[in-house]
Design an enzyme around this catalytic site. Structure first.
Site, short mmCIF file in Angstrom:
data_model
loop_
_atom_site.label_atom_id
_atom_site.label_comp_id
_atom_site.label_asym_id
_atom_site.label_seq_id
_atom_site.Cartn_x
_atom_site.Cartn_y
_atom_site.Cartn_z
N ASP A 104 15.03 -18.70 -10.62
CA ASP A 104 13.75 -17.99 -10.70
C ASP A 104 12.53 -19.01 -10.23
N CYS A 149 11.11 1.42 -8.37
CA CYS A 149 11.71 1.34 -6.96
C CYS A 149 13.22 1.14 -7.16
N CYS A 180 16.67 4.23 -6.06
CA CYS A 180 17.39 3.88 -5.43
C CYS A 180 19.22 4.34 -5.42
N CYS A 184 1.05 -4.14 -7.13
CA CYS A 184 2.43 -3.99 -8.11
C CYS A 184 2.22 -3.94 -9.50
N CYS A 222 8.47 -3.36 -13.93
CA CYS A 222 8.57 -2.08 -13.58
C CYS A 222 9.61 -1.48 -12.92
N CYS A 270 16.58 6.05 4.74
CA CYS A 270 16.09 6.25 3.46
C CYS A 270 14.93 5.71 3.14
C1 B12 Z 1 7.41 -14.04 -7.28
C2 B12 Z 1 8.16 -12.96 -7.41
C3 B12 Z 1 7.84 -11.76 -8.06
C4 B12 Z 1 6.48 -11.29 -7.52
C5 B12 Z 1 6.47 -10.74 -6.03
C6 B12 Z 1 7.77 -9.86 -5.48
C7 B12 Z 1 8.12 -9.87 -4.25
N1 B12 Z 1 8.32 -8.95 -3.61
O1 B12 Z 1 8.20 -11.36 -3.64
C8 B12 Z 1 6.53 -9.80 -8.37
C9 B12 Z 1 5.65 -10.33 -9.86
C10 B12 Z 1 5.56 -8.78 -7.85
C11 B12 Z 1 7.82 -9.88 -8.62
C12 B12 Z 1 8.46 -8.28 -9.20
C13 B12 Z 1 9.60 -8.15 -9.52
N2 B12 Z 1 10.85 -9.11 -9.60
CO1 B12 Z 1 10.47 -10.75 -8.97
N3 B12 Z 1 10.38 -12.55 -8.25
C14 B12 Z 1 9.62 -13.18 -7.83
C15 B12 Z 1 10.24 -14.79 -7.18
C16 B12 Z 1 9.83 -15.81 -8.39
C17 B12 Z 1 9.63 -15.22 -5.89
C18 B12 Z 1 9.84 -14.35 -4.93
C19 B12 Z 1 9.06 -14.67 -3.55
O2 B12 Z 1 9.34 -15.88 -3.17
N4 B12 Z 1 8.62 -13.82 -2.78
C20 B12 Z 1 7.95 -13.97 -1.55
C21 B12 Z 1 8.50 -13.03 -0.63
C22 B12 Z 1 7.65 -12.98 0.76
O3 B12 Z 1 9.78 -13.32 -0.78
P1 B12 Z 1 11.00 -12.20 -0.63
O4 B12 Z 1 10.98 -11.17 -1.48
O5 B12 Z 1 12.16 -13.14 -0.62
O6 B12 Z 1 10.72 -11.67 0.75
C23 B12 Z 1 11.46 -11.66 1.98
C24 B12 Z 1 11.22 -10.24 2.39
O7 B12 Z 1 9.96 -9.53 2.24
C25 B12 Z 1 11.38 -10.49 3.79
N5 B12 Z 1 10.25 -9.83 4.67
C26 B12 Z 1 8.92 -10.18 4.69
N6 B12 Z 1 8.48 -9.31 5.69
C27 B12 Z 1 9.23 -8.79 6.40
C28 B12 Z 1 9.10 -7.82 7.35
C29 B12 Z 1 10.18 -7.28 7.68
C30 B12 Z 1 10.25 -6.26 8.84
C31 B12 Z 1 11.56 -7.41 7.09
C32 B12 Z 1 12.99 -7.02 7.74
C33 B12 Z 1 11.50 -8.22 6.11
C34 B12 Z 1 10.54 -8.91 5.56
O8 B12 Z 1 11.46 -11.81 4.14
C35 B12 Z 1 10.77 -12.62 3.03
C36 B12 Z 1 11.45 -13.91 3.04
O9 B12 Z 1 12.60 -14.04 2.68
C37 B12 Z 1 11.55 -14.38 -7.20
C38 B12 Z 1 12.52 -15.67 -7.43
C39 B12 Z 1 12.53 -16.66 -6.53
N7 B12 Z 1 12.38 -17.95 -6.74
O10 B12 Z 1 12.90 -16.19 -5.24
C40 B12 Z 1 12.01 -13.30 -8.12
C41 B12 Z 1 12.95 -12.13 -8.16
C42 B12 Z 1 12.66 -11.97 -6.70
N8 B12 Z 1 12.38 -11.19 -8.87
C43 B12 Z 1 13.30 -10.30 -9.37
C44 B12 Z 1 12.99 -9.23 -10.03
C45 B12 Z 1 14.30 -8.85 -10.84
C46 B12 Z 1 11.85 -8.61 -10.05
C47 B12 Z 1 11.71 -7.12 -10.52
C48 B12 Z 1 12.70 -6.02 -10.51
C49 B12 Z 1 11.15 -7.39 -12.01
C50 B12 Z 1 10.71 -5.96 -12.72
N9 B12 Z 1 11.51 -5.30 -13.09
O11 B12 Z 1 9.44 -5.79 -12.90
C51 B12 Z 1 10.19 -6.89 -9.72
C52 B12 Z 1 10.38 -6.02 -8.52
C53 B12 Z 1 9.36 -5.80 -7.42
C54 B12 Z 1 9.88 -5.89 -5.89
N10 B12 Z 1 10.12 -4.54 -5.57
O12 B12 Z 1 10.23 -6.84 -5.33
C55 B12 Z 1 14.56 -10.85 -9.07
C56 B12 Z 1 15.19 -10.23 -7.87
C57 B12 Z 1 16.75 -9.60 -8.07
C58 B12 Z 1 17.36 -9.15 -7.04
N11 B12 Z 1 18.28 -8.22 -7.15
O13 B12 Z 1 16.78 -8.85 -6.05
C59 B12 Z 1 14.33 -12.44 -8.72
C60 B12 Z 1 15.30 -13.15 -7.44
C61 B12 Z 1 14.31 -13.25 -10.11
C62 B12 Z 1 15.76 -13.78 -10.22
N12 B12 Z 1 16.17 -15.13 -10.24
O14 B12 Z 1 16.71 -12.99 -10.51
N13 B12 Z 1 8.54 -10.68 -8.30
S1 SF4 Z 2 16.24 -0.04 -1.06
FE1 SF4 Z 2 17.35 2.04 -1.88
S2 SF4 Z 2 15.60 3.47 -2.20
FE2 SF4 Z 2 14.76 1.98 -0.89
S3 SF4 Z 2 15.28 2.40 1.33
FE3 SF4 Z 2 16.78 1.16 0.43
S4 SF4 Z 2 18.51 2.43 -0.09
FE4 SF4 Z 2 16.50 3.69 -0.04
S1 SF4 Z 3 7.87 0.66 -7.94
FE1 SF4 Z 3 8.54 -1.25 -7.31
S2 SF4 Z 3 6.80 -2.03 -5.90
FE2 SF4 Z 3 6.15 -0.30 -6.87
S3 SF4 Z 3 4.70 -1.11 -8.73
FE3 SF4 Z 3 6.93 -0.58 -9.42
S4 SF4 Z 3 7.89 -2.54 -9.10
FE4 SF4 Z 3 6.23 -2.65 -7.90
#
Ligand code: B12
Ligand code: SF4
Ligand code: SF4
Length: 338
Positions: A126, A235, A239, A207, A232, A184
């Protein structure tokens, strides 16, 4: 050369559920996505992400001579409770950071014994400057869904991710998981705050998970928490790949845990000592009593019938000045300058 099969056996014997091997490369596409995410300010106030951008994009800057990223995952038992206030399932029990760190350390020691002290095996979970989800997808653990989560085809997305990064090459590397979201859009449609700018792209500012866990100080006047006190799960709940009947052995948080029946009234009555004792082993301690009460007061503001206003008024004399401020704000009294 790392024997991937043997390494996988060691990791699974420590109670983990999924293991995958990938080269330490971040594709240009992924790095562009990440950089544009930052450019757009979707990281909100999480300055710690920006600070170590280089290491996230160029893993060799994080570990000199890096050859392999071993991605490790463990499932937790998600439950949807009908509480008046909601906690994300991932917070129900013991802090997963502690558990992962402990086990990854043990595994690293075993690997050092087998492959020699000249190699580095560094456990991450993380907080390390690593794009964990990009590596998890590359390592075949699951694909990154439109909700951003890594989803495993068999067991869904309720798992934690960690890694062992190492400077030894592996005799096997997985192929990336293909995207199975198809047409989806359930997660995008269900998000109560419209936090997804488009599929796969989350604006943290909107978020609930960010607001309740990461945001510091008073939250903006328009922030909606929809009854979520910490994190939260919406999402993920919607799924179709998350099947509640699909239970694994050794899941984290099997039993009932301290957040399961926590009421708003209880939170508002917690003093510093009570908070410390109750959440000693929980990741909730990260937001401190001040953060939890702040969130609880916003939920109360959204639905005042949850608890009598006297619970809020009592906080006007709290030892913590910020809590006094949040309480007055919740009652929409003249709060002045904080
Ligand atoms: C910062 C962070 C958050 C932030 C930002 C979330 C985010 N989406 O980045 C906040 C606080 C909102 C958050 C929330 C949550 N998080 Co969090 N978070 C992190 C953390 C520390 C860094 C993530 C990061 O670097 N984000 C930057 C974005 C850009 O990176 P990314 O998600 O990898 O994004 C990729 C995609 O967005 C994609 N992308 C971007 N633009 C586009 C466009 C297109 C067209 C496409 C195809 C792709 C694409 O490319 C990006 C680069 O790889 C990680 C741990 C880690 N070190 O990675 C945990 C982590 C991602 N979180 C985790 C969890 C569990 C959560 C929550 C479920 C917690 C909760 N229940 O509240 C929520 C889920 C929210 C969500 N739907 O994402 C887990 C995910 C486990 C899993 N099965 O995926 C992690 C991996 C922690 C862990 N070690 O287990 N989190
Ligand atoms: S992440 Fe799950 S809920 Fe979201 S589009 Fe993909 S299959 Fe549907
Ligand atoms: S549904 Fe997912 S993206 Fe929306 S507020 Fe909750 S954790 Fe964040």
């Amino acid at each position: 050369m790392l024997n991937a099969k043997n390494c996988q056996e060691i990791i699974l014997s420590h109670g983990f559920h999924l293991v995958g091997f990938t080269r330490p490369e971040i594709s240009e596409e992924t790095s562009n996505h990440f950089l544009s995410w930052l450019e757009n300010g979707y990281d909100a106030d999480m300055a710690w992400i920006r600070k170590r951008t280089d290491e996230r994009i160029f893993p060799e800057k994080y570990l000199d001579g890096i050859q392999t990223v071993i991605v490790i995952a463990k499932y937790y038992k998600n439950i949807k409770l009908s509480n008046e206030i909601k906690f994300s399932s991932y917070i129900r029990g013991q802090d997963y950071h502690d558990l992962f760190k402990k086990e990854l350390k043990k595994i690293s020691l075993e690997l050092n014994k087998t492959y020699g002290e000249d190699y580095t095996f560094r456990g991450c979970v993380d907080t390390s400057p690593i794009l964990e989800r990009a590596f998890a997808q590359q390592a075949g653990v699951g694909w990154q869904g439109k909700n951003g989560m890594i989803i495993n085809e068999k067991h869904g997305s309720y798992f934690f991710i960690g890694e062992i990064v190492t400077d030894i090459a592996s005799d096997f590397y997985n192929t990336a998981s293909p995207d199975r979201c198809g047409t989806c859009t359930r997660c995008l449609d269900a998000c109560p705050t419209d936090a997804f700018v488009k599929p796969y792209v989350l604006d943290s500012n909107k978020c609930i998970s960010y607001q309740t866990i990461e945001a510091r100080g008073a939250l903006g006047d328009n922030v909606e928490l929809s009854d979520w006190a910490y994190g939260c799960d919406i999402c993920q709940e919607v799924c179709p790949w998350n099947n509640e009947n699909d239970l694994l052995q050794n899941m984290l948080y099997e039993g009932e845990h301290f957040t399961d029946n926590l009421s708003l009234a209880e939170i508002l009555q917690l003093d510093e000592e009570g908070f410390r004792t109750k959440f000693k082993k929980s990741a909730i301690k990260r937001i401190k009593r001040e953060g939890l009460i702040r969130n609880a007061l916003i939920i109360w503001q959204e639905n005042r019938s949850l608890v009598d206003a006297n619970y809020v008024k009592r906080l006007f004399n709290d030892e913590n000045k910020n809590i006094q401020f949040y309480a007055r704000k919740a009652l929409e009294l003249d709060v002045g300058d904080n």
